[in-house]
Design a protein around this motif. Sequence first.
Motif, PDB file in Angstrom:
ATOM      1  N   SER A 184      12.218  23.212   5.464  1.00  0.00           N
ATOM      2  CA  SER A 184      12.999  23.148   4.231  1.00  0.00           C
ATOM      3  C   SER A 184      12.159  23.423   2.989  1.00  0.00           C
ATOM      4  O   SER A 184      12.684  23.822   1.960  1.00  0.00           O
ATOM      5  CB  SER A 184      13.665  21.776   4.095  1.00  0.00           C
ATOM      6  OG  SER A 184      14.640  21.597   5.098  1.00  0.00           O
ATOM      7  N   SER A 237      15.329  28.241   1.154  1.00  0.00           N
ATOM      8  CA  SER A 237      16.046  27.747  -0.033  1.00  0.00           C
ATOM      9  C   SER A 237      17.398  27.127   0.277  1.00  0.00           C
ATOM     10  O   SER A 237      17.823  26.203  -0.410  1.00  0.00           O
ATOM     11  CB  SER A 237      16.220  28.871  -1.055  1.00  0.00           C
ATOM     12  OG  SER A 237      17.016  29.909  -0.514  1.00  0.00           O
ATOM     13  N   ASN A 238      18.119  27.614   1.283  1.00  0.00           N
ATOM     14  CA  ASN A 238      19.421  27.025   1.597  1.00  0.00           C
ATOM     15  C   ASN A 238      19.850  27.406   2.998  1.00  0.00           C
ATOM     16  O   ASN A 238      19.288  28.300   3.605  1.00  0.00           O
ATOM     17  CB  ASN A 238      20.490  27.449   0.585  1.00  0.00           C
ATOM     18  CG  ASN A 238      20.658  28.951   0.521  1.00  0.00           C
ATOM     19  OD1 ASN A 238      20.528  29.643   1.521  1.00  0.00           O
ATOM     20  ND2 ASN A 238      20.933  29.473  -0.649  1.00  0.00           N
ATOM     21  N   GLY A 239      20.823  26.695   3.496  1.00  0.00           N
ATOM     22  CA  GLY A 239      21.427  27.051   4.766  1.00  0.00           C
ATOM     23  C   GLY A 239      20.927  26.298   5.972  1.00  0.00           C
ATOM     24  O   GLY A 239      20.283  25.263   5.883  1.00  0.00           O
ATOM     25  N   ARG A 258      19.005  22.488   5.696  1.00  0.00           N
ATOM     26  CA  ARG A 258      17.797  22.153   4.953  1.00  0.00           C
ATOM     27  C   ARG A 258      17.993  20.867   4.173  1.00  0.00           C
ATOM     28  O   ARG A 258      19.113  20.493   3.821  1.00  0.00           O
ATOM     29  CB  ARG A 258      17.376  23.311   4.044  1.00  0.00           C
ATOM     30  CG  ARG A 258      18.249  23.506   2.817  1.00  0.00           C
ATOM     31  CD  ARG A 258      17.553  24.313   1.730  1.00  0.00           C
ATOM     32  NE  ARG A 258      16.236  23.868   1.414  1.00  0.00           N
ATOM     33  CZ  ARG A 258      15.927  22.809   0.685  1.00  0.00           C
ATOM     34  NH1 ARG A 258      16.863  22.054   0.184  1.00  0.00           N
ATOM     35  NH2 ARG A 258      14.672  22.489   0.463  1.00  0.00           N
ATOM     36  N   GLU A 259      16.891  20.195   3.897  1.00  0.00           N
ATOM     37  CA  GLU A 259      16.905  18.952   3.122  1.00  0.00           C
ATOM     38  C   GLU A 259      15.563  18.809   2.421  1.00  0.00           C
ATOM     39  O   GLU A 259      14.566  19.380   2.835  1.00  0.00           O
ATOM     40  CB  GLU A 259      17.135  17.754   4.046  1.00  0.00           C
ATOM     41  CG  GLU A 259      16.068  17.595   5.111  1.00  0.00           C
ATOM     42  CD  GLU A 259      16.347  16.463   6.074  1.00  0.00           C
ATOM     43  OE1 GLU A 259      15.398  15.701   6.350  1.00  0.00           O
ATOM     44  OE2 GLU A 259      17.477  16.348   6.550  1.00  0.00           O
ATOM     45  N   TYR A 279      12.170  22.037  -2.167  1.00  0.00           N
ATOM     46  CA  TYR A 279      11.969  23.463  -1.922  1.00  0.00           C
ATOM     47  C   TYR A 279      10.838  23.930  -2.828  1.00  0.00           C
ATOM     48  O   TYR A 279      10.851  23.675  -4.024  1.00  0.00           O
ATOM     49  CB  TYR A 279      13.258  24.222  -2.219  1.00  0.00           C
ATOM     50  CG  TYR A 279      13.136  25.715  -2.196  1.00  0.00           C
ATOM     51  CD1 TYR A 279      12.761  26.378  -1.047  1.00  0.00           C
ATOM     52  CD2 TYR A 279      13.395  26.458  -3.330  1.00  0.00           C
ATOM     53  CE1 TYR A 279      12.655  27.759  -1.018  1.00  0.00           C
ATOM     54  CE2 TYR A 279      13.290  27.836  -3.313  1.00  0.00           C
ATOM     55  CZ  TYR A 279      12.928  28.472  -2.149  1.00  0.00           C
ATOM     56  OH  TYR A 279      12.814  29.832  -2.129  1.00  0.00           O
TER      57      TYR A 279
END
Length: 56
Positions: free
Chosen positions: A21, A25-27, A44-45, A48
């Motif tokens: 993560s 960045s995302n997803g 993700r968590e 970033y």
Amino acid sequence: MIFDLRNNLGGSLKEAVRVSSMFISNGKIVSTKGNGGEEEFVFREGKYFGDFPLFN
């Protein structure tokens, strides 16, 4: 960057998601499939750290 964590018997999936993560960045980070065929997705968590340049 590729983090190949297959056959890593000493690590935990949760920690692998946290490290990944930092660079995604995302997803979705990973999916797992149980014995009954049900698929679970982990997204993700956490923090970033931004984009990194890629070289060929």
